[in-house]
Write an enzyme that holds these catalytic residues in place. Structure first.
Site, PDB file in Angstrom:
ATOM      1  CG  ASP A 128      68.216 -38.447 -80.284  1.00  0.00           C
ATOM      2  OD1 ASP A 128      67.030 -38.784 -80.340  1.00  0.00           O
ATOM      3  OD2 ASP A 128      68.765 -38.014 -79.264  1.00  0.00           O
ATOM      4  CG  ASP A 147      63.108 -36.832 -79.275  1.00  0.00           C
ATOM      5  OD1 ASP A 147      62.610 -37.490 -78.342  1.00  0.00           O
ATOM      6  OD2 ASP A 147      64.307 -36.911 -79.601  1.00  0.00           O
TER       7      ASP A 147
END
Length: 167
Positions: A128, A147
């Site tokens: 991330d 995401d």
């Protein structure tokens, strides 16, 4: 002499563009993660704006780090869910390829799911790096392109269903 087509061309030809969109999402996701991991150290942040940073973070769990400290089994569990979801999405795309918004939603979710499955298989965690925050309110959990694609796909599912209900 008449020829019989074994595979119907309509459903298989309508699947190709949607898989192409999913592939592009997955490719952009993976290229962005490679770039971040080569540029940043784990936990390193780069200020971009008053509400956005780039940061390298590893997520061993699911959304919002759910089950990130579960001991390792979650890697295989979420990988399995991602693979099963991808297979089901491909089935749905083949069946409903003519429904544009629905297929866009499926393609975005598919590309995002595959992008995160690749991370889990290669690294044991999801990479991330997008860090949004609001002054005084703290940071939203870091996320990635995959995401974001999954969230946009989910929003398109909702919009598509609302449009379908209103017809």
């Amino acid at each position: 002499m008449a020829t019989k087509k074994i595979f119907p061309t309509k459903s298989s030809s309508s699947l190709i563009p949607w898989l192409g969109i999913a592939f592009i999402v997955m490719l952009i996701d993976q290229l962005s993660k490679i770039t971040i991991t080569r540029t940043f150290q784990l936990g390193e942040e780069k200020f971009i704006t008053s509400f956005f940073n780039l940061v390298l973070a590893y997520n061993k769990g699911a959304a919002f780090s759910f089950l990130h400290n579960a001991g390792g089994w979650q890697r295989y569990f979420f990988t399995g869910i991602g693979i099963a979801a991808a297979a089901y999405i491909i089935y749905l795309l083949k069946k409903h390829g003519g429904q544009r918004m629905f297929s866009w939603a499926l393609s975005l979710v598919l590309g995002g799911a595959v992008g995160n499955v690749i991370d889990r298989l290669l690294y044991g965690h999801v990479i991330d790096f997008l860090d949004f925050h609001w002054a005084g309110w703290g940071h939203f959990p870091a996320f990635n392109i995959a995401d974001a694609a999954i969230c946009i796909g989910a929003a398109l599912f909702i919009l598509d269903e609302l449009r379908r209900v209103n017809k």
